[in-house]
Design an enzyme around this catalytic site. Sequence first.
Site, mmCIF file in Angstrom:
data_model
loop_
_atom_site.group_PDB
_atom_site.id
_atom_site.type_symbol
_atom_site.label_atom_id
_atom_site.label_comp_id
_atom_site.label_asym_id
_atom_site.label_seq_id
_atom_site.Cartn_x
_atom_site.Cartn_y
_atom_site.Cartn_z
ATOM 1 N N PHE A 149 10.005 -2.203 -4.190
ATOM 2 C CA PHE A 149 11.253 -1.904 -3.474
ATOM 3 C C PHE A 149 12.464 -2.562 -4.123
ATOM 4 O O PHE A 149 13.601 -2.145 -3.906
ATOM 5 C CB PHE A 149 11.152 -2.357 -2.002
ATOM 6 N N LYS A 173 5.666 7.260 -7.979
ATOM 7 C CA LYS A 173 5.409 6.914 -6.572
ATOM 8 C C LYS A 173 6.271 5.683 -6.289
ATOM 9 O O LYS A 173 5.847 4.548 -6.501
ATOM 10 C CB LYS A 173 3.908 6.613 -6.390
ATOM 11 N N GLU A 176 8.168 3.093 -0.642
ATOM 12 C CA GLU A 176 8.491 3.905 0.538
ATOM 13 C C GLU A 176 9.611 3.257 1.366
ATOM 14 O O GLU A 176 10.102 3.832 2.325
ATOM 15 C CB GLU A 176 7.232 4.137 1.380
ATOM 16 N N ARG A 177 10.024 2.022 0.962
ATOM 17 C CA ARG A 177 11.057 1.336 1.753
ATOM 18 C C ARG A 177 12.461 1.743 1.340
ATOM 19 O O ARG A 177 13.390 1.684 2.147
ATOM 20 C CB ARG A 177 10.879 -0.170 1.629
ATOM 21 N N SER A 226 3.607 -6.655 -6.277
ATOM 22 C CA SER A 226 3.101 -8.011 -6.027
ATOM 23 C C SER A 226 1.758 -8.216 -6.744
ATOM 24 O O SER A 226 1.049 -7.245 -7.046
ATOM 25 C CB SER A 226 2.947 -8.228 -4.527
ATOM 26 N N CYS A 281 12.076 -10.332 -9.255
ATOM 27 C CA CYS A 281 10.884 -10.939 -9.871
ATOM 28 C C CYS A 281 11.301 -11.950 -10.934
ATOM 29 O O CYS A 281 10.497 -12.752 -11.378
ATOM 30 C CB CYS A 281 10.000 -9.872 -10.477
ATOM 31 N N GLU A 383 4.972 -17.083 -3.582
ATOM 32 C CA GLU A 383 6.197 -16.395 -4.001
ATOM 33 C C GLU A 383 6.947 -16.055 -2.705
ATOM 34 O O GLU A 383 6.505 -15.199 -1.933
ATOM 35 C CB GLU A 383 5.858 -15.117 -4.768
HETATM 36 P P1 NAD Z 1 4.244 -4.362 -3.250
HETATM 37 O O1 NAD Z 1 3.131 -4.859 -4.104
HETATM 38 O O2 NAD Z 1 4.140 -4.512 -1.783
HETATM 39 O O3 NAD Z 1 4.453 -2.782 -3.507
HETATM 40 C C1 NAD Z 1 4.540 -2.247 -4.803
HETATM 41 C C2 NAD Z 1 4.043 -0.808 -4.766
HETATM 42 O O4 NAD Z 1 2.677 -0.778 -4.375
HETATM 43 C C3 NAD Z 1 4.804 0.070 -3.778
HETATM 44 O O5 NAD Z 1 5.028 1.334 -4.377
HETATM 45 C C4 NAD Z 1 3.852 0.165 -2.595
HETATM 46 O O6 NAD Z 1 3.959 1.374 -1.905
HETATM 47 C C5 NAD Z 1 2.490 0.053 -3.239
HETATM 48 N N1 NAD Z 1 1.506 -0.591 -2.355
HETATM 49 C C6 NAD Z 1 1.762 -1.427 -1.312
HETATM 50 N N2 NAD Z 1 0.606 -1.821 -0.744
HETATM 51 C C7 NAD Z 1 -0.391 -1.241 -1.449
HETATM 52 C C8 NAD Z 1 -1.821 -1.285 -1.350
HETATM 53 N N3 NAD Z 1 -2.439 -2.010 -0.420
HETATM 54 N N4 NAD Z 1 -2.528 -0.576 -2.235
HETATM 55 C C9 NAD Z 1 -1.920 0.141 -3.186
HETATM 56 N N5 NAD Z 1 -0.581 0.218 -3.319
HETATM 57 C C10 NAD Z 1 0.178 -0.464 -2.466
HETATM 58 O O7 NAD Z 1 5.581 -5.014 -3.824
HETATM 59 P P2 NAD Z 1 7.050 -4.955 -3.205
HETATM 60 O O8 NAD Z 1 7.098 -5.785 -1.978
HETATM 61 O O9 NAD Z 1 7.528 -3.559 -3.136
HETATM 62 O O10 NAD Z 1 7.869 -5.665 -4.372
HETATM 63 C C11 NAD Z 1 7.998 -7.045 -4.494
HETATM 64 C C12 NAD Z 1 6.979 -7.628 -5.445
HETATM 65 O O11 NAD Z 1 7.088 -7.004 -6.719
HETATM 66 C C13 NAD Z 1 7.189 -9.105 -5.709
HETATM 67 O O12 NAD Z 1 5.936 -9.736 -5.748
HETATM 68 C C14 NAD Z 1 7.860 -9.140 -7.076
HETATM 69 O O13 NAD Z 1 7.706 -10.331 -7.809
HETATM 70 C C15 NAD Z 1 7.172 -8.004 -7.734
HETATM 71 N N6 NAD Z 1 7.940 -7.510 -8.870
HETATM 72 C C16 NAD Z 1 7.472 -7.772 -10.110
HETATM 73 C C17 NAD Z 1 8.183 -7.353 -11.212
HETATM 74 C C18 NAD Z 1 7.677 -7.601 -12.597
HETATM 75 O O14 NAD Z 1 8.188 -6.982 -13.510
HETATM 76 N N7 NAD Z 1 6.706 -8.461 -12.802
HETATM 77 C C19 NAD Z 1 9.382 -6.662 -11.035
HETATM 78 C C20 NAD Z 1 9.826 -6.415 -9.733
HETATM 79 C C21 NAD Z 1 9.088 -6.838 -8.654
#
Ligand code: NAD
Length: 498
Positions: A149, A173, A176-177, A226, A281, A383
């Site tokens: 998101f 994909k 969704e937020r 994450s 991140c 985090e």
């Molecule tokens: P998230 O892991 O909750 O979601 C990421 C994606 O995975 C979304 O598209 C979501 O719909 C999907 N998802 C959520 N739950 C899932 C599940 N159980 N099974 C499969 N897919 C699922 O992350 P977020 O809250 O949207 O974003 C924040 C996180 O992303 C933080 O941990 C941040 O550090 C990380 N991030 C990392 C980078 C990087 O380059 N390393 C960059 C940006 C964000």
Amino acid sequence: MRTIGHFIDGVETTGNSAEFQDVFNPATGEVQARVVLATQADLDAAVASAAAAQPQWAATNPQRRARVFFNFVALINRDMQELAELLSAEHGKTVDDARGDILRGLEVSEFAAGAPHLLKGEFTDGAGPGIDMYSMRQPVGIGAGITPFNFPAMIPLWMLSPAIAAGNAFILKPSERDPSVPVRLAQLAIEAGLPRGILNVVHGGKSVVDGILQHDQIGAVSFVGSTPIARYVYATAAAHGKRVQAFGGAKNHMIIMPDADMEKAADALIGAGYGAAGERCMAVSVAVPVGEETADKIIAALKPRIDKLKIGPATDLASEMGPVITQASKDRIAALVESGIAQGATLVVDGRGLTLQGYEKGYFVGPSLFDNVTAEMDIYKEEIFGPVLSVVRARTYEDALKLTMDNPYGNGTAIFTRDGDTARDFAARVNVGMVGINVPVPVPVAYHSFGGWKASAFGDLNQYGTDSIKFWTRTKTVTARWPSGIKDGAEFQFPTMK
Ligand code: NAD
């Protein structure tokens, strides 16, 4: 109520599903739209559209494909303000920051316009008698991207630009937020001349992600989110025979040496710690001053700056920090701050309990600052992904380096110093993927590449840069002998250079 549809085969559609999820305005807490959640049939429709369009796109010469990106970049620039406002309304970050989100993605689209050069293969004339050898880079076919998101424009653009420029079809994909901007980007790509089906967007959560990870026709998956989900995506996609890169969470340390310019270091910490409400991140969440005197100076410099921070909705142009993404996130941050107090850290600035007149239901969290944090505390281990900065005091440079290296995450880190020797030593030894020297948020430019180490990334090859061209293509190597072939008869010895 506005409905945000998928984008399949060049049109926005709600597909087959009767399931929707609310999309909130984080500044007001109100539902402002609903997004349709994909069924397997919707995903199959997106894949079918991609599969039908991809061979023709791959056969289009690379320069013509690149021209679509020239147009795409121009259209994003044309609509920059509208896109930034739409992004802010769903994410909550300030409009200026939203422009940065779009721009850092746009730069990767600019990079992708140079892909023809990067797609050239290698050639060896006379690898053996009468034998030439050449390699070519061919698209994997259909690629997919699953994005978080916190950068709803930048991260989709990081993935889709090199993937599509390399001749793939792409299924995005997004989170969704905040799903509106990704759909707008897909519409702009069509306007730029991209054939229908080459970029499809499907919405949803775990079930559609699972559908992608298991789909026979998807060859490569790129994930950013994450760490627990990154691990899962990495393992599941690999188990289904896919090429996969999965980038996870972070806990980025910034070391402040006694010789650093404290004013500059404090400014850097404010922007890197509290910008985008800490939801980056590459945010700095741990400040590591070396020596007690440095620690006292940096805390003294931070406090008045924090007191002056302007927190407010993106619609107020004076705002420097917006709300966090959900009520759940706000509650989680408050609970972690509470745990920090309970576990013995010194809460210098308490950001909890902030309410803004007219935005009482918004997900605003004020900036918090902790001193005397230790590696055993939850505020250090987790985090937080919110506006909470922890100061861990280090006795020596070696202690500060060890703390950074012992942390399970390895996305970004920075050192502030005037000593070139210390900076050089730090950059050479630290086990973190992106290093800043007097630069707090060292996100590389589009023609380098982005990627962490340790629990911040699983798989090989980084986002964007030449790595991305490698990730989205396969190497084919041809050994050719003309014109005599093997007229001398079969050979039974393993081929060696004669
Ligand atoms: P998230 O892991 O909750 O979601 C990421 C994606 O995975 C979304 O598209 C979501 O719909 C999907 N998802 C959520 N739950 C899932 C599940 N159980 N099974 C499969 N897919 C699922 O992350 P977020 O809250 O949207 O974003 C924040 C996180 O992303 C933080 O941990 C941040 O550090 C990380 N991030 C990392 C980078 C990087 O380059 N390393 C960059 C940006 C964000």
